[in-house]
Enzyme design. Structure first.
Site, PDB file in Angstrom:
ATOM      1  CD1 TRP A  40      -0.011  -1.516   3.109  1.00  0.00           C
ATOM      2  CD2 TRP A  40       0.662   0.611   3.279  1.00  0.00           C
ATOM      3  NE1 TRP A  40       0.817  -1.425   4.210  1.00  0.00           N
ATOM      4  CE2 TRP A  40       1.239  -0.127   4.338  1.00  0.00           C
ATOM      5  CE3 TRP A  40       0.955   1.974   3.199  1.00  0.00           C
ATOM      6  CZ2 TRP A  40       2.090   0.441   5.290  1.00  0.00           C
ATOM      7  CZ3 TRP A  40       1.799   2.540   4.135  1.00  0.00           C
ATOM      8  CH2 TRP A  40       2.355   1.785   5.168  1.00  0.00           C
ATOM      9  CG  ASN A  41       5.104   1.303   0.769  1.00  0.00           C
ATOM     10  OD1 ASN A  41       4.794   0.571  -0.178  1.00  0.00           O
ATOM     11  ND2 ASN A  41       6.308   1.281   1.306  1.00  0.00           N
ATOM     12  CE  LYS A  72      -3.258  -9.268  -2.204  1.00  0.00           C
ATOM     13  NZ  LYS A  72      -3.980  -8.109  -1.645  1.00  0.00           N
ATOM     14  N   PRO A  73      -3.500  -6.006  -5.638  1.00  0.00           N
ATOM     15  CG  PRO A  73      -5.075  -4.294  -5.942  1.00  0.00           C
ATOM     16  CD  PRO A  73      -4.768  -5.728  -6.330  1.00  0.00           C
ATOM     17  CB  ALA A  74      -2.045  -3.309  -0.376  1.00  0.00           C
ATOM     18  N   GLY A 129       6.596  -6.397  -0.555  1.00  0.00           N
ATOM     19  CA  GLY A 129       5.915  -6.351   0.736  1.00  0.00           C
ATOM     20  C   GLY A 129       6.876  -6.722   1.844  1.00  0.00           C
ATOM     21  CB  SER A 130       6.228  -7.709   5.306  1.00  0.00           C
ATOM     22  OG  SER A 130       5.363  -8.794   5.063  1.00  0.00           O
ATOM     23  CD  GLU A 150      12.555  -5.201  -5.550  1.00  0.00           C
ATOM     24  OE1 GLU A 150      13.105  -4.576  -4.622  1.00  0.00           O
ATOM     25  OE2 GLU A 150      13.128  -5.428  -6.631  1.00  0.00           O
ATOM     26  CG  LEU A 151      11.242  -9.367   0.457  1.00  0.00           C
ATOM     27  CD1 LEU A 151      11.825 -10.642   1.042  1.00  0.00           C
ATOM     28  CD2 LEU A 151       9.742  -9.515   0.236  1.00  0.00           C
ATOM     29  CB  CYS A 169      10.941  -0.584   1.429  1.00  0.00           C
ATOM     30  SG  CYS A 169      11.048   0.039  -0.255  1.00  0.00           S
ATOM     31  CD  GLU A 208      10.502  -2.347   6.573  1.00  0.00           C
ATOM     32  OE1 GLU A 208       9.560  -3.144   6.721  1.00  0.00           O
ATOM     33  OE2 GLU A 208      10.787  -1.832   5.485  1.00  0.00           O
TER      34      GLU A 208
HETATM   35  P1  NAP Z   1       2.597  -7.123   3.441  1.00  0.00           P
HETATM   36  O1  NAP Z   1       1.727  -7.227   4.617  1.00  0.00           O
HETATM   37  O2  NAP Z   1       3.662  -8.130   3.243  1.00  0.00           O
HETATM   38  O3  NAP Z   1       1.628  -7.059   2.183  1.00  0.00           O
HETATM   39  C1  NAP Z   1       2.094  -6.887   0.872  1.00  0.00           C
HETATM   40  C2  NAP Z   1       1.093  -7.479  -0.084  1.00  0.00           C
HETATM   41  O4  NAP Z   1       1.027  -8.886   0.138  1.00  0.00           O
HETATM   42  C3  NAP Z   1      -0.328  -6.967   0.112  1.00  0.00           C
HETATM   43  O5  NAP Z   1      -0.984  -6.953  -1.136  1.00  0.00           O
HETATM   44  C4  NAP Z   1      -0.936  -8.032   1.001  1.00  0.00           C
HETATM   45  O6  NAP Z   1      -2.329  -8.090   0.928  1.00  0.00           O
HETATM   46  C5  NAP Z   1      -0.308  -9.263   0.420  1.00  0.00           C
HETATM   47  N1  NAP Z   1      -0.250 -10.422   1.297  1.00  0.00           N
HETATM   48  C6  NAP Z   1      -0.193 -10.456   2.649  1.00  0.00           C
HETATM   49  N2  NAP Z   1      -0.132 -11.740   3.071  1.00  0.00           N
HETATM   50  C7  NAP Z   1      -0.165 -12.526   1.966  1.00  0.00           C
HETATM   51  C8  NAP Z   1      -0.121 -13.940   1.726  1.00  0.00           C
HETATM   52  N3  NAP Z   1      -0.029 -14.809   2.732  1.00  0.00           N
HETATM   53  N4  NAP Z   1      -0.180 -14.374   0.465  1.00  0.00           N
HETATM   54  C9  NAP Z   1      -0.264 -13.514  -0.566  1.00  0.00           C
HETATM   55  N5  NAP Z   1      -0.294 -12.176  -0.417  1.00  0.00           N
HETATM   56  C10 NAP Z   1      -0.238 -11.694   0.838  1.00  0.00           C
HETATM   57  O7  NAP Z   1       3.350  -5.711   3.407  1.00  0.00           O
HETATM   58  P2  NAP Z   1       2.710  -4.272   3.570  1.00  0.00           P
HETATM   59  O8  NAP Z   1       2.538  -3.995   5.009  1.00  0.00           O
HETATM   60  O9  NAP Z   1       1.535  -4.096   2.670  1.00  0.00           O
HETATM   61  O10 NAP Z   1       3.857  -3.358   2.930  1.00  0.00           O
HETATM   62  C11 NAP Z   1       4.908  -2.862   3.675  1.00  0.00           C
HETATM   63  C12 NAP Z   1       6.148  -3.697   3.452  1.00  0.00           C
HETATM   64  O11 NAP Z   1       6.508  -3.651   2.073  1.00  0.00           O
HETATM   65  C13 NAP Z   1       7.325  -3.149   4.194  1.00  0.00           C
HETATM   66  O12 NAP Z   1       8.057  -4.190   4.779  1.00  0.00           O
HETATM   67  C14 NAP Z   1       8.131  -2.460   3.110  1.00  0.00           C
HETATM   68  O13 NAP Z   1       9.491  -2.337   3.416  1.00  0.00           O
HETATM   69  C15 NAP Z   1       7.885  -3.358   1.954  1.00  0.00           C
HETATM   70  N6  NAP Z   1       8.169  -2.669   0.685  1.00  0.00           N
HETATM   71  C16 NAP Z   1       9.275  -3.048  -0.031  1.00  0.00           C
HETATM   72  C17 NAP Z   1       9.590  -2.393  -1.204  1.00  0.00           C
HETATM   73  C18 NAP Z   1      10.795  -2.789  -2.006  1.00  0.00           C
HETATM   74  O14 NAP Z   1      10.893  -2.404  -3.165  1.00  0.00           O
HETATM   75  N7  NAP Z   1      11.732  -3.563  -1.448  1.00  0.00           N
HETATM   76  C19 NAP Z   1       8.765  -1.366  -1.681  1.00  0.00           C
HETATM   77  C20 NAP Z   1       7.649  -1.003  -0.936  1.00  0.00           C
HETATM   78  C21 NAP Z   1       7.365  -1.680   0.255  1.00  0.00           C
HETATM   79  P3  NAP Z   1      -3.240  -7.299   2.016  1.00  0.00           P
HETATM   80  O15 NAP Z   1      -2.858  -5.871   1.927  1.00  0.00           O
HETATM   81  O16 NAP Z   1      -4.611  -7.560   1.530  1.00  0.00           O
HETATM   82  O17 NAP Z   1      -2.936  -7.901   3.346  1.00  0.00           O
END
Ligand code: NAP
Length: 489
Positions: free
Chosen positions: A155-156, A179-181, A235-236, A257-258, A291, A388
């Protein structure tokens, strides 16, 4: 409140049609600044996702069979549509994500830039002719699309994370299910509306939405499908690891990309004002929810106190409020979970001896707003040094010399970005080499561009997005041995 764009549709985009979930269930999307509903989107499940995969598979033969030039024309038209509707897209992003409008405008252009860039990179997906091991044979190597690919985004950065995946994937001839957030589906659906408008063929780009509980179901449906040959995830780290384990089942490719834990080092020979400006952008942009944010700010002892005083004065000037209001430079945090995490990290740091110079509490604006905060005396004993923050909290520690700064910066399992400010050319090369990160910002706090490879090492991920390298992960090499050509007489 600003109006939502007229071209935005609040259903999922599958096979070129706007569809509801089979269950007919929907999920509210809210403005994080006010809690007001902006509308609702479908809660897709496994069978809805399978339908989207089937639509992508049906589109693949035609799309991958087109010339790269044909695909480039479509992607360039999509980029132009994003630019033509940039203000609508930016306002929508601010409404669903909370970032100030000025930042949303920058992100929309950044997002469009991936379509422009990869439209052209797709035309340069060259193969090779390798000197053959046999006189009567030629060895050809081509780069081919994978087929159907899945994209899962956070979502960020609700637009840029979508296009940073979709653009290279589609340019290489793949078809995507995205699949977006949960918190930010509207920006992705708006991008899909523009795809529809400019004639991206049905099934080439599909969007399935869902809530937090639906995400594992949608993700599993993608991974379990034998048709899906790659998952590109941002994502995370915890979820990324889980997806990678799941992908092992049938060896679905992954790029991840975590999370990060960037150190931002200010050496005593730095341009003081430039470092101050750099850390401000790097720390407080998007209310710290990036991130690549400066998670640990390390300042050399001799300039520590003056740097803290100057940064504190800057932080006190940050105007907090709704991202659509003029002059606002910090919006709310995305949700209560995010807010509570920041509170816990600050409380832990204070308990272990950190000092607050400004902020340190929820903002008077209420909701999920948090005050721009400066903490000093931060050490590796504190959770804030290892997790983070994802909030507007500058966690500052100090160091004696270069060796100590490098050791502190590398003391983390993460390795996405690292930054330092110095004017000593020898030090610049030494420290850039020594930082164990995928990205190093030297004398800058802004490193994102479509032309450079973005990605991390260690637990920050696998693969790169953007740049000429960013398209390779969306392709497979094929070696063709063309024999029976006869020997030269
Ligand atoms: P997240 O909780 O890991 O969610 C990311 C995406 O994955 C969302 O679309 C989420 O859906 C989905 N998701 C969650 N659990 C899942 C599962 N078991 N199976 C499939 N999809 C699943 O992360 P976030 O809180 O949205 O984003 C923040 C994180 O992203 C931070 O750690 C940040 O550092 C990282 N990030 C990294 C980069 C990079 O380029 N390295 C860039 C931006 C952000 P829902 O939203 O519906 O739960």
């Amino acid at each position: 409140m600003a109006k939502l764009p007229e071209f935005l549709k609040m259903d999922c985009y599958v096979g070129g049609a706007w569809v509801a979930a089979g269950s007919a269930e929907r999920l509210d999307v809210v403005d994080p600044a006010t809690g007001e509903s902006l509308g609702s989107v479908p809660r897709m499940g496994a069978s809805d996702t399978q339908a989207a995969i089937a639509a992508a598979q049906a589109a693949h033969e035609d799309w991958s069979g087109r010339t790269a030039g044909d695909r480039a024309r479509v992607l360039n038209a999509w980029a132009s549509a994003m630019r033509d509707h940039a203000e609508d897209l930016a306002q929508l992003m601010t409404l669903e994500q909370g970032k100030p409008l000025s930042e949303a405008r920058v992100e929309v252009e950044y997002a469009a830039s991936f379509f422009s860039w990869f439209a052209e990179e797709g035309r340069r997906l060259y193969g090779d002719i390798i000197p053959s091991h046999r006189q009567d044979a030629r060895i050809l190597v081509t780069r081919n699309s994978l087929g159907v690919v899945g994209g899962i985004t956070p979502w960020n950065f609700p637009s840029a994370m979508v296009t940073r995946k979709a653009a290279p994937a589609l340019a290489a001839g793949n078809c995507m299910v995205l699949k977006p957030a949960e918190a930010t589906p509207l920006s992705a659906l708006a991008i899909a509306s523009l795809a529809d408008m400019v004639g991206v063929p049905p099934g080439v780009f599909n969007v399935v939405t869902g809530g937090r509980e639906d995400a594992p179901v949608i993700g599993k449906a993608m991974i379990d499908s034998p048709l899906v040959r790659k998952i590109g995830f941002t994502g995370s780290t915890a979820v990324g690891k889980q997806l990678m384990r799941d992908c092992a089942g049938d060896l679905t490719k992954v790029s991840l990309e975590l999370g990060g834990n960037a150190a931002f080092i200010v050496f005593e020979d730095a341009d003081f004002d430039a470092a101050l400006e750099g850390v401000q952008i790097c720390k407080f942009r998007n209310a710290g929810q990036t991130c690549i944010a400066a998670n640990r700010i390390l300042v050399q002892e001799s300039i520590h106190d003056s740097f803290v005083a100057a940064l504190t004065a800057k932080a006190e000037q940050i105007r907090v409020g709704h991202g659509l209001d003029a002059g606002v430079s910090q919006g709310p945090l995305i949700d209560t979970r995010g807010l509570e995490k920041v509170e816990l990290l600050v409380a832990d740091a204070l308990e272990k001896g950190a000092t607050i110079h400004t902020g340190g509490a929820r903002h008077a604006a209420g909701g999920t707003y948090y005050q721009p905060t400066i903490l000093t005396g931060v050490t590796s004993a504190m959770d804030i040094s290892h997790q983070e923050v994802f909030g507007p909290v500058a966690a500052i520690g100090s160091f004696r010399d270069e060796a100590e700064a490098i050791a502190m910066a590398n003391d983390t399992p993460y390795g996405l970005a690292g930054y330092f400010y110095s004017r000593d050319v020898g030090r610049i090369f030494r420290v850039a080499d020594a930082l164990k990160t995928g990205i190093v910002g030297v004398n800058t706090g802004l490193i994102s561009t479509e032309v450079a490879p973005f990605g991390g090492v260690k637990e920050s991920g696998i693969g790169r997005e953007g740049s000429k390298y960013g398209i390779e992960d969306w392709t497979e090499l094929k070696y063709i041995c063309l024999a029976g050509l006869g020997a030269v007489a």
